[in-house]
Write a protein that holds these residues in place. Structure first.
Motif, mmCIF file in Angstrom:
data_model
loop_
_atom_site.group_PDB
_atom_site.id
_atom_site.type_symbol
_atom_site.label_atom_id
_atom_site.label_comp_id
_atom_site.label_asym_id
_atom_site.label_seq_id
_atom_site.Cartn_x
_atom_site.Cartn_y
_atom_site.Cartn_z
ATOM 1 N N ALA A 19 9.494 2.257 -2.253
ATOM 2 C CA ALA A 19 8.109 2.546 -2.617
ATOM 3 C C ALA A 19 7.507 1.412 -3.419
ATOM 4 O O ALA A 19 6.303 1.358 -3.631
ATOM 5 C CB ALA A 19 8.029 3.836 -3.433
ATOM 6 N N CYS A 20 8.352 0.491 -3.886
ATOM 7 C CA CYS A 20 7.873 -0.605 -4.719
ATOM 8 C C CYS A 20 7.850 -1.925 -3.974
ATOM 9 O O CYS A 20 7.681 -2.990 -4.575
ATOM 10 C CB CYS A 20 8.761 -0.715 -5.954
ATOM 11 S SG CYS A 20 8.736 0.778 -6.940
ATOM 12 N N GLY A 159 3.158 -1.834 -10.993
ATOM 13 C CA GLY A 159 2.359 -1.240 -9.936
ATOM 14 C C GLY A 159 1.035 -1.945 -9.700
ATOM 15 O O GLY A 159 0.378 -2.384 -10.645
ATOM 16 N N THR A 163 -1.771 1.691 -6.507
ATOM 17 C CA THR A 163 -0.615 2.552 -6.793
ATOM 18 C C THR A 163 -0.064 2.157 -8.160
ATOM 19 O O THR A 163 1.028 1.593 -8.260
ATOM 20 C CB THR A 163 0.474 2.412 -5.718
ATOM 21 O OG1 THR A 163 0.771 1.011 -5.526
ATOM 22 C CG2 THR A 163 0.039 3.029 -4.405
ATOM 23 N N SER A 195 4.880 9.131 -9.759
ATOM 24 C CA SER A 195 3.646 8.461 -9.380
ATOM 25 C C SER A 195 2.478 9.437 -9.416
ATOM 26 O O SER A 195 2.602 10.594 -8.992
ATOM 27 C CB SER A 195 3.776 7.873 -7.974
ATOM 28 O OG SER A 195 2.527 7.394 -7.512
ATOM 29 N N HIS A 226 4.521 -0.365 -5.705
ATOM 30 C CA HIS A 226 3.935 0.956 -5.487
ATOM 31 C C HIS A 226 4.107 1.851 -6.708
ATOM 32 O O HIS A 226 3.978 3.069 -6.599
ATOM 33 C CB HIS A 226 4.557 1.619 -4.254
ATOM 34 C CG HIS A 226 3.987 1.141 -2.955
ATOM 35 N ND1 HIS A 226 4.166 -0.139 -2.511
ATOM 36 C CD2 HIS A 226 3.226 1.770 -2.013
ATOM 37 C CE1 HIS A 226 3.553 -0.289 -1.344
ATOM 38 N NE2 HIS A 226 2.968 0.852 -1.026
#
Length: 254
Positions: A19-20, A159, A163, A195, A226
């Motif tokens: 997700a990052c 982030g 995001t 998140s 993210h």
């Protein structure tokens, strides 16, 4: 390694580390803070010398007030979902109920971010940590404190605007070594933060972590992930060898 733990590690790699994923540049700089920087940073973001913790020996209901009749706001499992290690929570306050029962106000993992609740002290074990972490999103730095003293500052990827990394008071839920080849290795400190944009990602809960850069890349000092916080391999190695469950993590905007 059990198939169940393998699946959970895979979920962390996808739901937290992947997700990052952002830009392609690699290599993060890190190093000790100078005496002058340590003084300035400590004055800007003071931390406690130690943090009281509690280790759960069984599942606990978390209540709005320190009494069994108070509404329950969460049920906290006795063990963490990825590693199976006992749940460890920061203690914010103590109270003795009218019947003599002892209660603890603790930070809770998961959504909503920064939530707290009262749990009974029975079936718990006390602990303490001298470590704490401050993530400065504006400076894109991770500051590490021991006994209230700044000991390390690491450059990080945080982030991106769409995001963003959530701000607030959190803690390390689990510390784990990633499997070889998984994105975000070699270590990940899975945080109690979630998140505010991604409610779920690849089957995971949108959990925020401080993790490495293996198979991810990234340019130090940028806002490109993210939501997770990425550190270079040497930096996350150093951090993971010292930071345990329950360690407080403050994420601030400067």
């Amino acid at each position: 390694m059990s198939a169940r733990r393998s699946r959970r590690l895979r979920r962390l790699a996808l739901g937290v580390a992947t997700a990052c994923i952002a830009g392609a540049s690699a290599g993060l700089a890190s190093g000790p803070a100078t005496a002058g920087a340590a003084t300035a940073l400590a004055a800007k973001s003071p931390v406690q010398a130690t943090q009281e913790l509690v280790v759960l020996l069984s599942a606990h209901g978390a209540h709005r007030a320190p009494e069994a009749s108070s509404p329950q706001v969460a049920l906290v499992a006795a063990a963490r979902p990825i590693t199976g290690e006992p749940t460890t929570l920061p203690v914010l306050a103590r109270s003795i109920a009218g019947n003599g029962g002892r209660w603890l106000l603790v930070l809770l993992p998961g959504r909503p971010n920064g939530a707290s609740g009262w749990i009974e002290e029975r079936s718990t074990r006390p602990s303490v940590t001298a470590w704490s972490i401050v993530v400065d999103l504006a400076a894109r730095r991770v500051r590490v404190y021991s006994e209230g003293h700044l000991v390390k500052v690491f450059r990080a990827v945080v982030g991106k605007p769409s995001t963003p990394t959530p701000t607030g008071e959190f803690f390390v839920e689990e510390s784990l070594r990633m499997q070889a080849g998984e994105p975000g290795g070699p270590y990940a400190l899975a945080l109690s933060a979630r998140s505010n944009v991604l409610q779920e990602f690849e089957g995971g809960p949108g959990q925020i972590a401080i993790h490495g850069v293996e198979n991810l890349g990234g340019t130090p000092g940028t806002a490109a992930s993210h939501g997770c916080i990425r550190l270079g391999t040497a930096s996350i190695d150093w951090l993971a060898s010292r930071i345990g469950q329950g360690t407080p993590v403050s994420i601030v905007t400067g």
